[in-house]
Design a protein around this motif. Structure first.
Motif, PDB file in Angstrom:
ATOM      1  N   SER A 210       0.812  -1.224   0.000  1.00 52.84           N
ATOM      2  CA  SER A 210       0.000   0.000   0.000  1.00 52.84           C
ATOM      3  C   SER A 210       0.841   1.268   0.000  1.00 52.84           C
ATOM      4  O   SER A 210       0.324   2.353  -0.284  1.00 52.84           O
ATOM      5  N   THR A 211       2.135   1.158   0.295  1.00 52.58           N
ATOM      6  CA  THR A 211       2.989   2.344   0.392  1.00 52.58           C
ATOM      7  C   THR A 211       4.016   2.422  -0.734  1.00 52.58           C
ATOM      8  O   THR A 211       4.990   3.162  -0.641  1.00 52.58           O
ATOM      9  N   ASP A 212       3.775   1.674  -1.801  1.00 43.52           N
ATOM     10  CA  ASP A 212       4.697   1.694  -2.931  1.00 43.52           C
ATOM     11  C   ASP A 212       3.902   1.794  -4.221  1.00 43.52           C
ATOM     12  O   ASP A 212       2.695   1.525  -4.249  1.00 43.52           O
ATOM     13  N   TYR A 213       4.579   2.185  -5.286  1.00 39.72           N
ATOM     14  CA  TYR A 213       3.914   2.293  -6.578  1.00 39.72           C
ATOM     15  C   TYR A 213       4.134   1.062  -7.454  1.00 39.72           C
ATOM     16  O   TYR A 213       3.546   0.939  -8.529  1.00 39.72           O
ATOM     17  N   ILE A 214       4.990   0.127  -7.017  1.00 45.03           N
ATOM     18  CA  ILE A 214       5.242  -1.081  -7.799  1.00 45.03           C
ATOM     19  C   ILE A 214       3.981  -1.931  -7.821  1.00 45.03           C
ATOM     20  O   ILE A 214       3.431  -2.269  -6.761  1.00 45.03           O
ATOM     21  N   PRO A 215       3.484  -2.323  -9.000  1.00 46.40           N
ATOM     22  CA  PRO A 215       2.274  -3.145  -9.067  1.00 46.40           C
ATOM     23  C   PRO A 215       2.554  -4.595  -8.660  1.00 46.40           C
ATOM     24  O   PRO A 215       3.702  -4.986  -8.464  1.00 46.40           O
ATOM     25  N   ASN A 216       1.487  -5.376  -8.541  1.00 41.18           N
ATOM     26  CA  ASN A 216       1.643  -6.783  -8.173  1.00 41.18           C
ATOM     27  C   ASN A 216       2.344  -7.582  -9.263  1.00 41.18           C
ATOM     28  O   ASN A 216       2.874  -8.654  -9.006  1.00 41.18           O
ATOM     29  N   GLY A 217       2.322  -7.089 -10.443  1.00 45.72           N
ATOM     30  CA  GLY A 217       3.020  -7.757 -11.541  1.00 45.72           C
ATOM     31  C   GLY A 217       2.978  -6.868 -12.763  1.00 45.72           C
ATOM     32  O   GLY A 217       2.037  -6.095 -12.953  1.00 45.72           O
ATOM     33  N   PHE A 218       4.010  -6.957 -13.600  1.00 42.77           N
ATOM     34  CA  PHE A 218       4.023  -6.188 -14.840  1.00 42.77           C
ATOM     35  C   PHE A 218       3.405  -7.047 -15.935  1.00 42.77           C
ATOM     36  O   PHE A 218       3.956  -8.089 -16.311  1.00 42.77           O
ATOM     37  N   VAL A 219       2.244  -6.637 -16.419  1.00 44.18           N
ATOM     38  CA  VAL A 219       1.563  -7.388 -17.472  1.00 44.18           C
ATOM     39  C   VAL A 219       1.162  -6.414 -18.571  1.00 44.18           C
ATOM     40  O   VAL A 219       0.914  -5.226 -18.319  1.00 44.18           O
ATOM     41  N   HIS A 220       1.090  -6.932 -19.781  1.00 46.19           N
ATOM     42  CA  HIS A 220       0.762  -6.085 -20.921  1.00 46.19           C
ATOM     43  C   HIS A 220      -0.127  -6.831 -21.897  1.00 46.19           C
ATOM     44  O   HIS A 220      -0.231  -8.060 -21.869  1.00 46.19           O
ATOM     45  N   LYS A 221      -0.733  -6.049 -22.747  1.00 48.67           N
ATOM     46  CA  LYS A 221      -1.606  -6.576 -23.794  1.00 48.67           C
ATOM     47  C   LYS A 221      -0.831  -7.564 -24.677  1.00 48.67           C
ATOM     48  O   LYS A 221       0.365  -7.401 -24.908  1.00 48.67           O
ATOM     49  N   ALA A 222      -1.511  -8.582 -25.152  1.00 55.67           N
ATOM     50  CA  ALA A 222      -0.867  -9.595 -25.998  1.00 55.67           C
ATOM     51  C   ALA A 222      -0.223  -8.947 -27.216  1.00 55.67           C
ATOM     52  O   ALA A 222      -0.782  -8.035 -27.834  1.00 55.67           O
ATOM     53  N   SER A 223       0.982  -9.408 -27.565  1.00 57.51           N
ATOM     54  CA  SER A 223       1.718  -8.871 -28.708  1.00 57.51           C
ATOM     55  C   SER A 223       2.801  -9.873 -29.090  1.00 57.51           C
ATOM     56  O   SER A 223       3.077 -10.819 -28.344  1.00 57.51           O
ATOM     57  N   PRO A 224       3.459  -9.688 -30.251  1.00 54.31           N
ATOM     58  CA  PRO A 224       4.514 -10.626 -30.655  1.00 54.31           C
ATOM     59  C   PRO A 224       5.634 -10.770 -29.631  1.00 54.31           C
ATOM     60  O   PRO A 224       6.197 -11.849 -29.481  1.00 54.31           O
ATOM     61  N   ALA A 225       5.974  -9.686 -28.915  1.00 57.96           N
ATOM     62  CA  ALA A 225       7.086  -9.747 -27.961  1.00 57.96           C
ATOM     63  C   ALA A 225       6.687 -10.371 -26.631  1.00 57.96           C
ATOM     64  O   ALA A 225       7.550 -10.820 -25.874  1.00 57.96           O
ATOM     65  N   ASN A 226       5.397 -10.403 -26.343  1.00 53.54           N
ATOM     66  CA  ASN A 226       4.939 -10.795 -25.012  1.00 53.54           C
ATOM     67  C   ASN A 226       4.849 -12.315 -24.888  1.00 53.54           C
ATOM     68  O   ASN A 226       4.066 -12.947 -25.605  1.00 53.54           O
ATOM     69  N   PRO A 227       5.626 -12.922 -23.973  1.00 54.83           N
ATOM     70  CA  PRO A 227       5.537 -14.379 -23.793  1.00 54.83           C
ATOM     71  C   PRO A 227       4.265 -14.802 -23.063  1.00 54.83           C
ATOM     72  O   PRO A 227       3.927 -15.984 -23.053  1.00 54.83           O
ATOM     73  N   ILE A 228       3.568 -13.846 -22.424  1.00 57.09           N
ATOM     74  CA  ILE A 228       2.319 -14.141 -21.711  1.00 57.09           C
ATOM     75  C   ILE A 228       1.172 -13.583 -22.549  1.00 57.09           C
ATOM     76  O   ILE A 228       0.898 -12.385 -22.537  1.00 57.09           O
ATOM     77  N   LYS A 229       0.505 -14.442 -23.288  1.00 55.05           N
ATOM     78  CA  LYS A 229      -0.523 -13.970 -24.211  1.00 55.05           C
ATOM     79  C   LYS A 229      -1.827 -13.622 -23.510  1.00 55.05           C
ATOM     80  O   LYS A 229      -2.586 -12.790 -23.974  1.00 55.05           O
ATOM     81  N   ASN A 230      -2.077 -14.240 -22.352  1.00 56.37           N
ATOM     82  CA  ASN A 230      -3.302 -13.961 -21.615  1.00 56.37           C
ATOM     83  C   ASN A 230      -2.953 -13.787 -20.149  1.00 56.37           C
ATOM     84  O   ASN A 230      -2.857 -14.762 -19.398  1.00 56.37           O
ATOM     85  N   TYR A 231      -2.745 -12.559 -19.716  1.00 55.23           N
ATOM     86  CA  TYR A 231      -2.298 -12.333 -18.347  1.00 55.23           C
ATOM     87  C   TYR A 231      -3.382 -12.640 -17.320  1.00 55.23           C
ATOM     88  O   TYR A 231      -3.103 -12.744 -16.131  1.00 55.23           O
ATOM     89  N   LYS A 232      -4.637 -12.789 -17.774  1.00 55.04           N
ATOM     90  CA  LYS A 232      -5.705 -13.144 -16.841  1.00 55.04           C
ATOM     91  C   LYS A 232      -5.712 -14.629 -16.520  1.00 55.04           C
ATOM     92  O   LYS A 232      -6.379 -15.072 -15.587  1.00 55.04           O
ATOM     93  N   ASN A 233      -4.969 -15.404 -17.311  1.00 59.33           N
ATOM     94  CA  ASN A 233      -4.847 -16.839 -17.061  1.00 59.33           C
ATOM     95  C   ASN A 233      -3.758 -17.059 -16.009  1.00 59.33           C
ATOM     96  O   ASN A 233      -2.578 -16.845 -16.266  1.00 59.33           O
ATOM     97  N   VAL A 234      -4.168 -17.477 -14.816  1.00 58.90           N
ATOM     98  CA  VAL A 234      -3.233 -17.593 -13.696  1.00 58.90           C
ATOM     99  C   VAL A 234      -2.095 -18.548 -14.016  1.00 58.90           C
ATOM    100  O   VAL A 234      -0.921 -18.247 -13.766  1.00 58.90           O
ATOM    101  N   GLN A 235      -2.393 -19.697 -14.582  1.00 57.12           N
ATOM    102  CA  GLN A 235      -1.363 -20.686 -14.846  1.00 57.12           C
ATOM    103  C   GLN A 235      -0.356 -20.182 -15.875  1.00 57.12           C
ATOM    104  O   GLN A 235       0.855 -20.397 -15.746  1.00 57.12           O
ATOM    105  N   GLU A 236      -0.848 -19.477 -16.884  1.00 54.09           N
ATOM    106  CA  GLU A 236       0.063 -18.946 -17.907  1.00 54.09           C
ATOM    107  C   GLU A 236       1.016 -17.930 -17.296  1.00 54.09           C
ATOM    108  O   GLU A 236       2.198 -17.896 -17.632  1.00 54.09           O
ATOM    109  N   ARG A 237       0.513 -17.109 -16.381  1.00 57.23           N
ATOM    110  CA  ARG A 237       1.381 -16.139 -15.722  1.00 57.23           C
ATOM    111  C   ARG A 237       2.397 -16.824 -14.822  1.00 57.23           C
ATOM    112  O   ARG A 237       3.540 -16.382 -14.709  1.00 57.23           O
ATOM    113  N   LEU A 238       1.986 -17.892 -14.165  1.00 62.73           N
ATOM    114  CA  LEU A 238       2.915 -18.599 -13.281  1.00 62.73           C
ATOM    115  C   LEU A 238       3.975 -19.358 -14.071  1.00 62.73           C
ATOM    116  O   LEU A 238       5.058 -19.634 -13.560  1.00 62.73           O
TER     117      LEU A 238
END
Length: 516
Positions: A263-291
């Motif tokens: 609550s006292t920092d600006y760092i988010p719980n994780g850095f996630v981004h919209k699906a793209s060619p560079a992104n290895p995580i195509k669906n950041y809402k999928n818990v297993q894919e993020r793990l």
């Protein structure tokens, strides 16, 4: 950090809500004034909005964003020769031998190497009038290993260079996820080689490693520690020391402050981004894919490699002197504190390396500054007294370990062996000598360019018996005043933290960590 104009409309409600909460006394930390409260909220909002953009767009925007330098600052562009990167690759290939499967990709065939390694020299134009010694800062920018640039961090680099009466070289290392570990570390090592063995047309002479400070913030602080380990393990000349601001050195996010200071920092719980060619995580809402890939910088299998997570090294001794600054309210706070204890071997029974076949090194000299109520890399907020104080203390440290020349000829002589000869090393460790001379401290105290306030505090580097204090820990309030000195964590807590290392967060106990 610059904000995309398109985000302003979205962030404005957060701005108004924060003002309302502040005056209702709904503040994450009671020590925060309104300006800091707003700054943390806006930066957190900007980072959280990243999930709506592709990594490529995010990188492109931040790569161009920077604050113009004042007329008193000189900025000169440079390109690191490809031969330096080739030498760095050879060193890393030797150190990573047998771990190719853990690294997870053919890093020596990275197509991004087609782009030259660009850098820039930054210094105050009157530097040579203020000092007779050549202090060089190799600055490594932060940005979670996948964003940022030398130009974007120039506003910080020029402040540190001025405070340390030094010149700084910063550079644009390859970014993840397009170029995961060890690409950024290879480029950092290449930049170091460029300083100590420049080409004939570089415009400067080879720089003695004892005149070089490696420095970085956040991910850059992690890279600073990583290159120190690489140079030690490869038997190459180390820089005289390192400065780490809020270093990211545990890519597992193992320690308690990751959750307790959310609550006292600006760092988010994780850095996630919209699906793209560079992104290895195509669906950041999928818990297993993020793990399956928790960091853009490295594959999960590589997180345990000490050059990825330096705090996991079997032994953090034998390094040049290290100055660490962190915020007392940041999520990475515990990493800095544990690193300081481990490197200085404050509790030999815990930190002395006893693994068969693994070399044990003498303690590393550590100065740790923990700033009350401050978030991650709070030096970004130049308006705050704690930020300006931290920059001054950093400058004092740089001047302390690279002092003005004395009558002792040996103190300013060139390195005893040519940097070129070091590259023939078969990666043997070399013994690091610790030679602290109290007379140097007395000489520095008379330097007109260095704040007497900070030098007086640094005199506790030497105890009453003339012996080195390997661990100096200062707790500093929001106004920059030292509150407590040399507090140590108790043995039980250190044992607990050490046992936590190398494990991903317990998401059942902390489901909020998956909430983006």
């Amino acid at each position: 950090m610059a904000v995309d104009p398109k985000d302003i409309a979205t962030l404005t409600p957060k701005f108004l809500s924060t003002v309302y909460k502040h005056f209702k006394n709904d503040i994450p930390d009671s020590n925060w004034d309104l300006k800091l409260h707003l700054s943390v909220t806006m930066l957190r909002g900007f980072l959280q909005r990243g999930k709506h953009k592709t990594i490529e767009k995010h990188q492109k925007f931040l790569g161009k964003a920077h604050i113009p330098s004042p007329p008193s600052v000189s900025v000169k562009k440079a390109i690191v020769p490809e031969t330096c990167r080739s030498q760095a690759e050879d060193i890393m290939a030797g150190l990573l031998s047998g771990q190719e499967e853990k690294v997870g990709w053919r890093w020596k065939e990275d197509p991004m190497k087609q782009n030259p390694l660009k850098g820039e020299w930054v210094e105050s134009k009157n530097r040579k009038k203020l000092t007779s010694t050549d202090r060089v800062i190799l600055y490594i920018h932060g940005g979670a290993y996948f964003m940022g640039s030398a130009a974007q961090h120039r506003f910080l680099v020029q402040k540190v260079a001025k405070a340390g009466v030094a010149r700084a070289f910063s550079f644009d290392y390859r970014l993840a996820p397009q170029s995961p570990f060890p690409a950024a570390l290879v480029d950092t090592l290449a930049a170091y080689f460029y300083l100590i063995q420049p080409p004939a047309d570089a415009g400067f002479d080879p720089i003695n490693p004892k005149q070089i400070i490696v420095m970085g913030d956040s991910a850059g602080g992690g890279l600073a520690l990583s290159i120190m380990l690489v140079l030690r393990d490869a038997g190459l000349p180390q820089p005289v020391g390192a400065v780490c601001w809020s270093p990211w050195i545990d890519l597992y996010h193992s320690l308690p402050s990751i959750f307790s200071n959310a609550s006292t920092d600006y760092i988010p719980n994780g850095f996630v981004h919209k699906a793209s060619p560079a992104n290895p995580i195509k669906n950041y809402k999928n818990v297993q894919e993020r793990l399956d890939r928790v960091q853009y910088y490295a594959y999960n299998s590589a997180l345990s490699i000490p050059y990825v997570s330096p705090i996991l090294a079997d032994d953090l001794g034998g390094l040049g002197e290290i100055f660490i600054t962190c915020g007392g309210s940041e999520r990475l706070r515990d990493e800095s504190i544990l690193l300081a204890h481990k490197a200085a071997k404050t509790h030999p029974e815990i930190f002395e390396c006893k693994k068969p076949g693994v070399r044990s090194y003498p303690p590393t000299k550590i100065s740790l500054n923990v700033y009350e109520a401050m978030p991650h890399v709070f030096q970004l907020f130049l308006f705050h007294p704690a930020a300006s104080n931290a920059i001054k203390r950093t400058g004092a440290f740089i001047q302390k370990i690279i002092p003005e020349p004395t009558n002792d000829v040996s103190s300013c002589s060139s390195h005893s062996s040519s940097p070129h000869s070091s590259f023939s090393s078969s990666h043997h460790h070399r013994e690091i000598e610790v030679n602290i001379n109290s007379n140097i401290l007395k000489q520095k105290k008379s330097s007109s360019s260095l704040s007497l306030q900070f030098i007086d505090e640094e005199l506790d580097d030497i105890n009453e018996d003339g012996e080195v204090n390997y661990f100096t820990n200062k707790h500093i309030d929001i106004n920059g005043n030292c509150k407590r000195t040399n507090d140590m964590l108790d043995e039980g807590t250190l044992h607990e933290w050490v046992n936590m290392l190398g494990k991903l967060p317990d998401l059942e106990a902390h489901p909020e960590f998956m909430d983006i």
